[in-house]
Design an enzyme around this catalytic site. Structure first.
Site, PDB file in Angstrom:
ATOM      1  N   TYR A 154      48.353 -64.580 -22.372  1.00  0.00           N
ATOM      2  CA  TYR A 154      47.812 -64.951 -23.676  1.00  0.00           C
ATOM      3  C   TYR A 154      46.394 -65.517 -23.607  1.00  0.00           C
ATOM      4  O   TYR A 154      45.712 -65.583 -24.631  1.00  0.00           O
ATOM      5  CB  TYR A 154      48.712 -65.995 -24.350  1.00  0.00           C
ATOM      6  CG  TYR A 154      50.109 -65.508 -24.619  1.00  0.00           C
ATOM      7  CD1 TYR A 154      50.342 -64.349 -25.359  1.00  0.00           C
ATOM      8  CD2 TYR A 154      51.217 -66.202 -24.136  1.00  0.00           C
ATOM      9  CE1 TYR A 154      51.627 -63.899 -25.604  1.00  0.00           C
ATOM     10  CE2 TYR A 154      52.510 -65.764 -24.377  1.00  0.00           C
ATOM     11  CZ  TYR A 154      52.711 -64.608 -25.111  1.00  0.00           C
ATOM     12  OH  TYR A 154      53.980 -64.171 -25.354  1.00  0.00           O
ATOM     13  N   ILE A 155      45.969 -65.993 -22.462  1.00  0.00           N
ATOM     14  CA  ILE A 155      44.661 -66.644 -22.367  1.00  0.00           C
ATOM     15  C   ILE A 155      43.712 -65.792 -21.529  1.00  0.00           C
ATOM     16  O   ILE A 155      44.144 -64.973 -20.717  1.00  0.00           O
ATOM     17  CB  ILE A 155      44.774 -68.063 -21.775  1.00  0.00           C
ATOM     18  CG1 ILE A 155      45.473 -68.029 -20.415  1.00  0.00           C
ATOM     19  CG2 ILE A 155      45.509 -68.973 -22.724  1.00  0.00           C
ATOM     20  CD1 ILE A 155      45.598 -69.398 -19.752  1.00  0.00           C
TER      21      ILE A 155
END
Length: 676
Positions: free
Chosen positions: A158-159
């Site tokens: 997600y990052i």
């Protein structure tokens, strides 16, 4: 089982000789003997002698030492040259390999790093998140956690991350990097990165190895650059930590970051009103969650008195504390520092790798070595640049000679490449004295491979200008090499001006007064004594005994017997000293105001003595005498005066012949106050 106990119970020194029977075979190249199941195993070295004693010499000498060396050199301790641990170095190298200016998923970066790092993906992701949270080398996007609250980063899918502009400018240079093969021999990785900045001191480092640990505190970006400039210019400098969480720090015992030093760090606590306190900055190594928990625990134990604590932290710290109506807010602030994580002590231990061995170096020495290494790297870059410029000048000059003198016509009629090369080389002979180095075969080959379109469109004026520019660049580069210190100082100043904005000091340096916990502790207990039986304490089992006074559960008490012996001990639920306790009270260490006035008989039939004294500092739980220590001495009178008062005693004598005064006044104020 009897045989097993006999083997374990026998003791014999481990054989430290390398040529022991169990290792001699390995040294001679012999294969280890097979185990009980007929298979050779790694524990076959643990042979059993005729006496039945198992020797661990081989394991201690080889396996454990290899393991300890690996953990120290390859995992836990940073290197002095670039300030990075291996996993951090491999992460940065992997990010550089895939760097195209856009963000990459952290999961992708972790996978890329696993080509260089022979460990699991979790350790790589954790190290990457820690690098990102330091806000220096990595440009982060997404939820990377919060160092203030302790919240963890989101999953790697997600990052995203990419190298910062600062990292691209000061961390990498393929031309000055020393390379080695990766663990599987498929790729190359840097031995150390050519970082031209004291990164280790800027980021700090924590690591626990085998037999040693490393803890280097972070320092201020601008102050580090100023210190590098000061060193290069021969001036003195001083470095102190600067923490990303802010707060206040007492660095009087910093000891240059070496073992034995300590830094006290406090939260910033301000008063909103008479009954409300706000914590706006927290100590390094703590989080708002840990501080809130420590406040609640201190309140539950009765160390402090508060009504409520709320954590409103988002991008900035805000912990709001409601103080009890019957408690002073000033005293509560001191109690927060004494009993909670609002004050912590950090012990630095500057350990790092130098020449493949761990060394303990102070932060001043680390910075000096970093500045000198940066200067060397800049000099190496200039030398490489100078070599490239000289090559460019040689190539441009050779090309001009080749085209302007129409030496390409010499190639006509050549039946082989070798003949063409020889003809061109011979044609260049009159011009070689104009060049700065010998003409090589590769130079001739490059000339013969020039395209006709380039020869036909050759502009001699443009070529002359190009050569003139190269000569100016050579002169400038040579000047920088001859004035390398000034060049390095200018480099540091450019880095400071370009990246130093917004990196001002966050931690305020102050000297703290020591807060004595007993002075700010809430009186949350009652002290009881059973004089006849000799017991005292604050526990429930003592509540039927005589009440002495209010106290806290961290106080010390002083207990006297009738014969003048006394002891100072920490208060507990129930303790025994001796039957017939004469006096008991709360003891304050280093208290010069409290005076003991004592009248005692020295020995069974000895004279009556009087004294005034203060009891300031003694060893806890050690027995002392308030009298001379003569056997069968007896205290006749004693008073404990917190403000040093001196009373007058009336002594009544039995009437007898020739006794003129039956009543005599004894004034304690006529005595000097001395030590115990």
């Amino acid at each position: 089982m009897a045989e097993e106990k006999d083997i374990i119970g026998r003791e014999e020194p481990l054989n430290e000789d390398a040529s022991t029977p169990e290792t001699a075979g390995d040294a001679a190249g012999e294969a280890p003997a097979a185990g009980p199941q007929g298979k050779a195993g790694k524990f076959d070295r643990l042979t059993q002698d005729e006496g039945g004693v198992r020797k661990l010499t081989g394991m201690y000498k080889n396996w454990f030492l290899d393991y300890a060396s690996y953990v120290i050199l390859e995992r836990a301790v940073p290197h002095v040259e670039d300030g990075l641990k291996p996993v951090q170095r491999r992460i940065l190298h992997a990010m550089k390999v895939v760097d195209d200016g856009r963000y990459n998923k952290v999961a992708n970066i972790v996978g890329q790093t696993m080509q260089y790092h022979p460990h699991g993906d979790a350790s790589i992701k954790d190290a990457l998140v820690q690098l990102g949270q330091k806000d220096l080398l990595i440009d982060c996007q997404g939820n990377w956690g919060n160092i203030l609250t302790g919240d963890e980063a989101a999953a790697g899918r997600y990052i995203e991350a990419r190298l910062s502009k600062f990292a691209n400018e000061v961390v990498f240079n393929k031309k000055t990097t020393e390379w080695m093969l990766t663990y599987d021999g498929r790729k190359e990785e840097p031995v150390t990165l050519p970082i031209k900045f004291p990164l280790l001191l800027a980021q700090g480092s924590d690591g626990i190895a085998v037999g040693l640990a490393s803890k280097i505190l972070p320092h201020n970006f601008v102050e580090l650059i100023n210190a590098c400039i000061a060193h290069l210019q021969g001036r003195e400098f001083q470095l102190y930590p600067d923490f990303p969480t802010g707060g206040m720090a007492d660095v009087s015992r910093y000891n240059d970051g070496l073992r034995g030093g300590a830094v006290k760090v406090r939260a910033k606590i301000s008063k909103i009103d008479k009954r409300t306190l706000a914590i706006t900055e927290i100590p390094y190594t703590t989080t708002t969650e840990s501080i809130k928990d420590s406040i609640i625990k201190a309140n539950d134990k009765g160390k402090i008195k508060i009504k409520k604590v709320d954590d409103n932290t988002a991008d900035r710290v805000e912990i709001v504390i409601q103080v009890s109506p019957d408690e002073s807010s000033d005293k509560t602030i001191d109690a927060l520092y004494a009993f909670t994580d609002c004050e912590v002590s950090i012990a630095p231990n500057a350990c790092l790798i130098w020449e493949d061995k761990p060394h303990f170096l102070g932060v001043s020495e680390i910075l000096r070595r970093s500045a000198e290494h940066t200067k060397w790297l800049l000099g190496r870059e200039l030398e490489i640049r100078l070599g490239e410029l000289n090559e460019a000048w040689h190539a441009a000059s050779l090309e001009r000679i080749f085209i302007e003198n129409k030496l390409y016509q010499l190639i006509e009629g050549s039946k082989s490449r070798e003949e063409a090369y020889a003809a061109v080389d011979k044609g260049l002979e009159p011009f070689k004295k104009l060049l700065r180095r010998e003409v090589t075969l590769s130079d001739v080959q490059r000339l013969t491979e020039l395209k006709f379109i380039r020869i036909s469109r050759y502009d001699s004026d443009k070529a002359d200008n190009e050569i003139r520019q190269i000569e100016e660049d050579i002169k400038s580069t040579q000047y920088d090499l001859n004035h390398l210190t000034e060049y390095a100082v200018a480099y540091y100043e450019r880095i400071r001006d370009k990246y130093g904005k917004g990196r001002e000091r966050r931690t305020e340096l102050r000297e703290f007064d020591n807060i004595e916990a007993t002075k700010v502790a809430v009186t949350n207990a009652k002290l009881y004594v059973d004089r006849a039986e000799g017991f005292f304490g604050i526990g429930k089992s003592m509540k039927d005994a005589e009440l002495v006074c209010d106290c806290s559960d961290i106080d010390d008490v002083i207990v006297f017997t009738k014969d003048g012996r006394y002891v100072i001990t920490k208060v507990s639920d129930k303790a025994f000293f001796e039957k017939g306790i004469y006096y008991i009270g709360v003891f304050k260490r280093n208290d010069e105001r409290t005076i003991y006035n004592v009248l005692y008989r020295d020995g069974k039939n000895g004279p009556i003595m009087m004294k005034r004294c203060a009891i300031k500092a003694i060893t806890r739980d050690k027995e002392y005498d308030i009298t001379k220590g003569t056997p069968k001495s007896e205290i006749l009178y004693m008073s404990v005066n917190p403000n040093g008062e001196a009373e007058v005693l009336k002594v009544y004598f039995k009437p007898r012949p020739r006794l003129k005064k039956v009543i005599v006044d004894l004034d304690f104020s006529t005595l000097a106050i001395k030590g115990r």
